[in-house]
Design an enzyme around this catalytic site. Structure first.
Site, PDB file in Angstrom:
ATOM      1  N   SER A 147      42.607-111.718 -50.368  1.00 35.46           N
ATOM      2  CA  SER A 147      42.333-113.132 -50.677  1.00 35.46           C
ATOM      3  C   SER A 147      41.175-113.632 -49.811  1.00 35.46           C
ATOM      4  O   SER A 147      40.823-113.019 -48.803  1.00 35.46           O
ATOM      5  CB  SER A 147      43.585-113.957 -50.356  1.00 35.46           C
ATOM      6  N   TYR A 160      50.542-117.795 -45.882  1.00 38.81           N
ATOM      7  CA  TYR A 160      49.763-117.008 -46.846  1.00 38.81           C
ATOM      8  C   TYR A 160      48.575-116.356 -46.157  1.00 38.81           C
ATOM      9  O   TYR A 160      48.305-115.165 -46.337  1.00 38.81           O
ATOM     10  CB  TYR A 160      49.307-117.933 -47.966  1.00 38.81           C
TER      11      TYR A 160
HETATM   12  P1  NAP Z   1      50.779-115.596 -60.199  1.00 37.83           P
HETATM   13  O1  NAP Z   1      50.090-116.090 -61.413  1.00 37.83           O
HETATM   14  O2  NAP Z   1      51.686-116.502 -59.423  1.00 37.83           O
HETATM   15  O3  NAP Z   1      51.590-114.215 -60.553  1.00 37.83           O
HETATM   16  C1  NAP Z   1      52.314-113.610 -59.538  1.00 37.83           C
HETATM   17  C2  NAP Z   1      53.057-112.418 -60.146  1.00 37.83           C
HETATM   18  O4  NAP Z   1      53.798-111.775 -59.109  1.00 37.83           O
HETATM   19  C3  NAP Z   1      54.049-112.819 -61.217  1.00 37.83           C
HETATM   20  O5  NAP Z   1      54.065-111.797 -62.211  1.00 37.83           O
HETATM   21  C4  NAP Z   1      55.395-112.806 -60.473  1.00 37.83           C
HETATM   22  O6  NAP Z   1      56.420-112.551 -61.396  1.00 37.83           O
HETATM   23  C5  NAP Z   1      55.163-111.638 -59.505  1.00 37.83           C
HETATM   24  N1  NAP Z   1      55.983-111.665 -58.284  1.00 37.83           N
HETATM   25  C6  NAP Z   1      56.081-112.661 -57.371  1.00 37.83           C
HETATM   26  N2  NAP Z   1      56.937-112.299 -56.385  1.00 37.83           N
HETATM   27  C7  NAP Z   1      57.400-111.050 -56.693  1.00 37.83           C
HETATM   28  C8  NAP Z   1      58.303-110.148 -56.073  1.00 37.83           C
HETATM   29  N3  NAP Z   1      58.940-110.464 -54.929  1.00 37.83           N
HETATM   30  N4  NAP Z   1      58.534-108.946 -56.662  1.00 37.83           N
HETATM   31  C9  NAP Z   1      57.913-108.624 -57.821  1.00 37.83           C
HETATM   32  N5  NAP Z   1      57.033-109.435 -58.465  1.00 37.83           N
HETATM   33  C10 NAP Z   1      56.779-110.648 -57.894  1.00 37.83           C
HETATM   34  O7  NAP Z   1      49.687-115.103 -59.141  1.00 37.83           O
HETATM   35  P2  NAP Z   1      48.142-114.716 -59.376  1.00 37.83           P
HETATM   36  O8  NAP Z   1      47.308-115.916 -59.204  1.00 37.83           O
HETATM   37  O9  NAP Z   1      48.012-113.875 -60.610  1.00 37.83           O
HETATM   38  O10 NAP Z   1      47.923-113.813 -58.074  1.00 37.83           O
HETATM   39  C11 NAP Z   1      48.226-112.435 -58.074  1.00 37.83           C
HETATM   40  C12 NAP Z   1      47.845-111.913 -56.706  1.00 37.83           C
HETATM   41  O11 NAP Z   1      46.495-112.287 -56.420  1.00 37.83           O
HETATM   42  C13 NAP Z   1      48.686-112.514 -55.576  1.00 37.83           C
HETATM   43  O12 NAP Z   1      48.872-111.529 -54.578  1.00 37.83           O
HETATM   44  C14 NAP Z   1      47.786-113.633 -55.036  1.00 37.83           C
HETATM   45  O13 NAP Z   1      48.082-113.916 -53.682  1.00 37.83           O
HETATM   46  C15 NAP Z   1      46.447-113.009 -55.186  1.00 37.83           C
HETATM   47  N6  NAP Z   1      45.315-113.931 -55.241  1.00 37.83           N
HETATM   48  C16 NAP Z   1      45.290-114.941 -56.162  1.00 37.83           C
HETATM   49  C17 NAP Z   1      44.150-115.760 -56.217  1.00 37.83           C
HETATM   50  C18 NAP Z   1      44.017-116.895 -57.191  1.00 37.83           C
HETATM   51  O14 NAP Z   1      43.114-117.729 -56.983  1.00 37.83           O
HETATM   52  N7  NAP Z   1      44.855-116.980 -58.202  1.00 37.83           N
HETATM   53  C19 NAP Z   1      43.080-115.515 -55.370  1.00 37.83           C
HETATM   54  C20 NAP Z   1      43.177-114.500 -54.427  1.00 37.83           C
HETATM   55  C21 NAP Z   1      44.294-113.700 -54.387  1.00 37.83           C
HETATM   56  P3  NAP Z   1      57.976-112.966 -61.083  1.00 37.83           P
HETATM   57  O15 NAP Z   1      57.941-114.360 -60.520  1.00 37.83           O
HETATM   58  O16 NAP Z   1      58.674-112.846 -62.407  1.00 37.83           O
HETATM   59  O17 NAP Z   1      58.463-111.965 -60.082  1.00 37.83           O
HETATM   60  C1  GCO Z   2      44.850-121.985 -51.934  1.00 38.32           C
HETATM   61  C2  GCO Z   2      44.676-120.987 -53.042  1.00 38.32           C
HETATM   62  C3  GCO Z   2      44.070-119.707 -52.501  1.00 38.32           C
HETATM   63  C4  GCO Z   2      43.912-118.708 -53.606  1.00 38.32           C
HETATM   64  C5  GCO Z   2      43.319-117.438 -53.134  1.00 38.32           C
HETATM   65  C6  GCO Z   2      41.926-117.621 -52.631  1.00 38.32           C
HETATM   66  O1  GCO Z   2      45.845-122.712 -51.936  1.00 38.32           O
HETATM   67  O2  GCO Z   2      43.944-122.024 -51.088  1.00 38.32           O
HETATM   68  O3  GCO Z   2      45.909-120.718 -53.670  1.00 38.32           O
HETATM   69  O4  GCO Z   2      44.873-119.194 -51.490  1.00 38.32           O
HETATM   70  O5  GCO Z   2      45.142-118.407 -54.166  1.00 38.32           O
HETATM   71  O6  GCO Z   2      44.127-116.750 -52.241  1.00 38.32           O
HETATM   72  O7  GCO Z   2      41.359-116.332 -52.432  1.00 38.32           O
END
Ligand code: NAP
Ligand code: GCO
Length: 266
Positions: A147, A160
């Site tokens: 992230s 986080y």
């Molecule tokens: P999301 O839309 O909230 O999806 C998260 C997924 O993880 C869901 O399928 C959820 O399904 C599953 N999950 C959560 N806890 C779990 C557990 N304990 N065991 C198994 N599955 C679990 O998140 P996203 O935005 O796609 O993000 C995915 C990854 O990218 C995360 O690691 C997040 O920190 C990272 N990320 C996101 C962003 C962003 O801007 N969106 C940026 C940087 C990094 P269930 O709830 O059914 O388990």
């Molecule tokens: C926040 C956002 C970020 C993104 C991502 C950025 O609240 O700042 O959720 O944490 O999810 O991780 O890279």
């Protein structure tokens, strides 16, 4: 060397944790398009069933499993089921993750632990479960979804940021410990991506105006937009394929340039 063939994932088995929607779904789709067989897990049966239909609609024969990445027994059973049904895991994408946006002084240790448990301990448990099979095969790819918060802090995301900072170092340590066995462990550091996880940061205000954080991120990102899960597809195929066999311990930031940019003078 056939450079384009080095991006093929034909004959490989990929596990994408949390691959029911969002970033994980897009990455799984990309790996499938490159030829991999796809397995994914999540906790919710409802999310699983909808995801299976969504994968099928895209022509992807994904296998879905209910498993919580924080539970060692469930992860061990998950990896065993995948081996029996698809073959040993060649590619692990540690994508499952949550966030809690609470000011630190108002955050309980229980809330802090839950975020670290899923976002850092979970990837450790999953990597530990698949590495023995990768050692037997003589190769493996582990991709940890890090992230911006692996590098930067901001208000309300202490747990986080701590977890994602730790995930960056876990990535480097797996590289250090298993690089000699032809296992590459790298990270993808997405910028701000439009998924359910960031929906609260993009909600329209009562007067119909854009969320202040939405305006902030667009101004702070040289690409002047939020990322989409599709922006992560190519980088994921690269790090999952032979094209990246000499890339190890690296965090590939896919952020529209946000980390490089000090921001426009007000
Ligand atoms: P999301 O839309 O909230 O999806 C998260 C997924 O993880 C869901 O399928 C959820 O399904 C599953 N999950 C959560 N806890 C779990 C557990 N304990 N065991 C198994 N599955 C679990 O998140 P996203 O935005 O796609 O993000 C995915 C990854 O990218 C995360 O690691 C997040 O920190 C990272 N990320 C996101 C962003 C962003 O801007 N969106 C940026 C940087 C990094 P269930 O709830 O059914 O388990
Ligand atoms: C926040 C956002 C970020 C993104 C991502 C950025 O609240 O700042 O959720 O944490 O999810 O991780 O890279």
């Amino acid at each position: 060397m056939d450079v384009m063939k080095s991006f093929s994932l034909e004959g490989k088995v990929a596990l994408v944790t949390g691959g029911a929607y969002g970033i994980g779904f897009a990455i799984a789709e990309a790996l499938a398009l490159a030829g991999a067989k796809i397995a994914f897990n999540c906790r919710s049966r409802e999310n699983l069933e909808k995801a299976l239909a969504d994968y099928k609609a895209k022509g992807i024969d994904a296998r879905g499993y209910i498993a919580d990445v924080t539970k060692e027994d469930e992860v061990a059973e998950l990896v065993a089921k995948i081996k029996a049904e698809l073959g040993g895991v060649d590619i692990l994408v540690n994508n499952a993750g949550i966030i809690k946006r609470i000011p630190m002084t108002e955050m309980s240790a229980e809330d802090f632990r839950e975020v670290v448990d899923i976002d850092l301990i979970g990837p450790f448990i999953c990597a530990k479960a698949v590495i023995p099979g990768m050692l037997e095969k003589g190769h493996g790819k582990i991709i940890n979804i890090c992230s911006m918060m692996s590098e930067l802090g901001r208000e309300t995301v202490s747990a986080y940021a701590a977890a994602k900072g730790g995930l960056k170092m876990l990535t480097r340590n797996i590289c250090s410990e298993y690089g000699g066995a032809n296992i590459q462990c790298n990270g993808i550091g997405p910028g701000y991506i439009a998924t359910p996880q960031t929906a609260p940061l993009r909600e329209r205000q009562a007067d119909g105006s854009r969320h202040p954080f939405d305006q902030f991120i667009v101004a702070k990102t040289p690409a002047a937009r939020w990322g989409t899960p599709e922006d992560l597809m190519g980088p994921a195929v690269f790090l999952a394929s032979d094209a990246s066999n000499f890339v190890n311990g690296h965090i590939l930031y896919v952020d529209g340039g946000i980390l490089a940019y000090i921001g426009k003078q007000p």
